[in-house]
Design a protein around this motif. Structure first.
Motif, short mmCIF file in Angstrom:
data_model
loop_
_atom_site.label_atom_id
_atom_site.label_comp_id
_atom_site.label_asym_id
_atom_site.label_seq_id
_atom_site.Cartn_x
_atom_site.Cartn_y
_atom_site.Cartn_z
N GLN A 142 0.83 -1.21 0.00
CA GLN A 142 0.00 0.00 0.00
C GLN A 142 0.86 1.25 0.00
O GLN A 142 0.50 2.27 -0.62
CB GLN A 142 -0.93 -0.01 1.23
N ALA A 143 2.01 1.19 0.67
CA ALA A 143 2.92 2.34 0.67
C ALA A 143 3.46 2.61 -0.72
O ALA A 143 3.60 3.77 -1.13
CB ALA A 143 4.07 2.08 1.65
N ILE A 144 3.76 1.54 -1.46
CA ILE A 144 4.24 1.70 -2.84
C ILE A 144 3.15 2.27 -3.73
O ILE A 144 3.40 3.19 -4.52
CB ILE A 144 4.75 0.34 -3.38
N ARG A 145 1.94 1.75 -3.61
CA ARG A 145 0.81 2.24 -4.42
C ARG A 145 0.62 3.75 -4.26
O ARG A 145 0.25 4.45 -5.20
CB ARG A 145 -0.48 1.53 -4.02
N HIS A 146 0.87 4.21 -3.06
CA HIS A 146 0.66 5.63 -2.76
C HIS A 146 1.52 6.55 -3.64
O HIS A 146 1.15 7.71 -3.87
CB HIS A 146 0.99 5.87 -1.28
N HIS A 147 2.63 6.04 -4.17
CA HIS A 147 3.56 6.86 -4.95
C HIS A 147 3.30 6.76 -6.46
O HIS A 147 4.06 7.35 -7.24
CB HIS A 147 5.01 6.43 -4.67
N PHE A 148 2.26 6.01 -6.86
CA PHE A 148 1.99 5.82 -8.29
C PHE A 148 0.60 6.33 -8.64
O PHE A 148 -0.33 6.26 -7.84
CB PHE A 148 2.11 4.34 -8.66
N LEU A 170 9.69 5.08 -14.00
CA LEU A 170 9.36 3.86 -13.27
C LEU A 170 7.85 3.62 -13.33
O LEU A 170 7.05 4.48 -12.93
CB LEU A 170 9.81 4.00 -11.81
N CYS A 171 7.46 2.45 -13.81
CA CYS A 171 6.04 2.14 -13.97
C CYS A 171 5.74 0.74 -13.42
O CYS A 171 6.56 -0.17 -13.52
CB CYS A 171 5.63 2.20 -15.45
N LEU A 172 4.53 0.60 -12.85
CA LEU A 172 4.09 -0.68 -12.29
C LEU A 172 2.68 -1.00 -12.76
O LEU A 172 1.85 -0.11 -12.93
CB LEU A 172 4.08 -0.63 -10.74
N ASN A 173 2.42 -2.28 -12.92
CA ASN A 173 1.08 -2.74 -13.28
C ASN A 173 0.28 -2.96 -11.99
O ASN A 173 0.18 -4.07 -11.49
CB ASN A 173 1.15 -4.03 -14.09
N LEU A 174 -0.28 -1.89 -11.48
CA LEU A 174 -1.03 -1.96 -10.22
C LEU A 174 -2.47 -2.42 -10.42
O LEU A 174 -3.23 -2.49 -9.46
CB LEU A 174 -1.00 -0.60 -9.52
N ALA A 175 -2.82 -2.74 -11.65
CA ALA A 175 -4.15 -3.32 -11.90
C ALA A 175 -4.18 -4.81 -11.57
O ALA A 175 -5.24 -5.41 -11.45
CB ALA A 175 -4.56 -3.09 -13.35
N MET A 176 -3.00 -5.40 -11.43
CA MET A 176 -2.92 -6.83 -11.09
C MET A 176 -3.45 -7.03 -9.66
O MET A 176 -3.07 -6.30 -8.75
CB MET A 176 -1.47 -7.32 -11.16
N PRO A 177 -4.35 -8.00 -9.44
CA PRO A 177 -4.84 -8.26 -8.08
C PRO A 177 -3.70 -8.77 -7.20
O PRO A 177 -2.87 -9.56 -7.66
CB PRO A 177 -5.92 -9.34 -8.29
N TYR A 194 3.04 -11.33 -3.11
CA TYR A 194 2.91 -10.00 -3.69
C TYR A 194 3.94 -9.90 -4.81
O TYR A 194 5.13 -9.76 -4.56
CB TYR A 194 3.15 -8.93 -2.63
N ARG A 195 3.47 -10.01 -6.07
CA ARG A 195 4.33 -9.98 -7.24
C ARG A 195 3.74 -9.00 -8.25
O ARG A 195 2.59 -9.16 -8.67
CB ARG A 195 4.44 -11.37 -7.86
N ILE A 196 4.52 -7.99 -8.63
CA ILE A 196 4.01 -6.91 -9.47
C ILE A 196 4.93 -6.74 -10.69
O ILE A 196 6.15 -6.62 -10.54
CB ILE A 196 3.95 -5.58 -8.70
N ASP A 197 4.34 -6.75 -11.87
CA ASP A 197 5.10 -6.50 -13.09
C ASP A 197 5.37 -5.00 -13.24
O ASP A 197 4.51 -4.16 -12.88
CB ASP A 197 4.33 -6.99 -14.32
N GLY A 198 6.53 -4.67 -13.78
CA GLY A 198 6.86 -3.27 -14.01
C GLY A 198 7.85 -3.11 -15.13
O GLY A 198 8.35 -4.09 -15.70
N TYR A 199 8.11 -1.87 -15.49
CA TYR A 199 9.17 -1.61 -16.46
C TYR A 199 9.82 -0.26 -16.14
O TYR A 199 9.23 0.59 -15.46
CB TYR A 199 8.64 -1.63 -17.90
#
Length: 457
Positions: free
Chosen positions: A102-108, A125-132, A144-149
């Motif tokens: 949740q702390a990471i989500r706050h910055h995106f 820096l980008c993350l796929n935060l749509a992933m459940p 907790y595994r998040i794709d990013g680029y």
């Protein structure tokens, strides 16, 4: 002649080696970004680890996921590979994983018409935060595994972010080294799955226990006068009372029951009676420590009746109602009998004095005298006191009607106190005279008694 798929693998490996300097730069940049983003959460974060996909791992993944059927060039493979770079944020406990996420989500923030969210501090820096989250793994467990680029020189470099507690990191190593790299286990697949699931469940228990220990250590470190604080004194008393009760119940009647909440009440009573008013609380604790040691080698018989030196009478309506009730059932209701056996054992005075003091302290936990005396002051003193006494008597009668030892548990006393305060504040605003109260008295008292009794049913 070789299979074509190996040509694709060789092409991918060469490209991986060629771009390795760039990937190393991106690896360091990504790690630095997340270290900065989580700098306010370092109490929960143990560390950061990262890696670039190894040649062996790349080959294995291409074959296992059949990339050779989807792609024709090494560039397509590396552009698609979601974990070309891997970053793991390791936290202390399982409960911290969601806190970090949740702390990471706050910055995106999400960009319109784009699947990936962009970091507000680091636009590359980008993350796929749509992933459940958390993701369900093939082994049936979550992560907790998040794709990013990361945009580097106009090109996307894929990375995978994982958030793992220490226990989950340990489990990942177990699975990787013991299970996936040992093909001999395949023949015992069903049996091993059950065993591994059991081990994983036990690790979750270990995580919870470690979190309790860690929290306790933190609390103790914050307390400079450990053992002499309110919390330290109460914990010492409650544990000592509970241990003494268990020993003496076994000795006296051969079995024991849950006395933890009653122990907490007695420790709160002793704290108010002896700790708050004492000039030397350390000395009081030493005295109680010696007293409990003496009680452990003394006889404490729960089968013998309790005798009070005289009939209980009290000027306060609350104390009088409750005290008379307890005196009437002290040798009839075994739960109350056990409670008062313990009270009188740990208090050195005569029984009626200890009994009276306990009733008075109990009232103080429900009703703050200074707060209550300021209620109904719009009326004359006699009328206000009449109403106050009537309502106090009603509270005691409601507790007597419930009758169970549960009425003195700390959580229940807090509920009664909060309910009583709400009702008194309401009546204080509503009533303008004693006559108005008397006209509504029956309904007011019935309503108050019903609400208190309803807390227990």
């Amino acid at each position: 002649m070789r299979l074509e798929l190996f040509d694709l693998i060789d092409d991918s490996v060469k490209l991986l080696e060629l771009n390795n300097p760039s990937y190393q730069y991106v690896e360091g940049a990504i790690k630095g970004c997340f270290e900065h983003l989580l700098e306010d959460y370092m109490d929960y974060v143990v560390g950061f680890s990262s890696r670039i996909k190894s040649i062996g791992s790349l080959k294995e993944k291409m074959i296992r996921n059949k990339y050779y059927l989807q792609f024709s060039t090494g560039e397509e493979v590396l552009n698609f590979l979601p974990d070309l770079i891997g970053l793991t944020v390791e936290c202390r406990f399982i409960s911290d994983e969601n806190r970090i996420y949740q702390a990471i989500r706050h910055h995106f923030s999400f960009v319109e018409d784009q699947e990936y969210a962009q970091c507000m501090l680091y636009p590359d820096l980008c993350l796929n935060l749509a992933m459940p989250q958390p993701q369900l793994q093939r082994n049936g467990f979550t992560i907790y595994r998040i794709d990013g680029y990361y945009l580097f020189n106009g090109r996307k470099v894929n990375f995978e972010l994982q958030i793992k507690s220490m226990v989950h990191s340990f489990w990942s190593e177990i699975e990787h080294q013991v299970v996936y790299k040992n093909t001999q286990y395949v023949m015992f697949d069903s049996f091993m799955k059950d065993i591994l699931a059991s081990i994983r469940d036990n690790l979750d228990v270990v995580d919870h226990q470690l979190e309790i220990v860690y929290t306790q250590i933190l609390n103790q470190n914050k307390d400079k006068d450990i053992g002499m604080s309110e919390r330290g004194f109460k914990m010492f008393m409650a544990k000592s009372i509970s241990d003494l009760y268990a020993i003496k119940m076994i000795e006296s009647i051969g079995f024991t029951t849950d006395f933890k909440k009653c122990s907490a009440v007695l420790s709160q009573y002793i704290y108010i009676k002896d700790f708050v008013q004492s000039d030397q609380p350390q000395q009081k604790m030493v005295e109680y420590f010696e007293h409990f040691n003496l009680l452990k080698i003394s006889d404490l018989d729960f089968t013998e009746p309790i005798t009070l030196e005289k009939e209980f009478i009290h000027y306060d309506p609350f104390c009088d109602v409750l005290g008379r009730y307890w005196q009437s059932i002290i040798n009839i209701d075994f739960e109350w009998h056990v409670f008062f056996v313990m009270l009188f054992a740990i208090q050195p005075g005569n029984n009626i004095q200890d009994f009276t003091m306990f009733v008075e302290v109990l009232k103080s936990l429900i009703v703050n005298r200074f707060w209550y005396e300021k209620k109904f002051t719009a009326l004359d003193n006699v009328s206000a006191q009449t109403i106050r006494d009537d309502l106090l008597r009603c509270v005691a009668e409601a507790m007597v009607e419930v009758g169970k030892v549960e009425i003195i548990h700390e959580d229940r006393l807090l509920q009664i106190m909060e309910l009583f305060h709400e009702e008194i504040d309401r009546l204080d605003e509503m009533l303008e005279s004693l006559e108005e109260y008397q006209l509504q008295r029956k309904d007011i008292l019935t309503h108050l008694k019903h609400k208190i009794c309803a807390l227990f049913y």
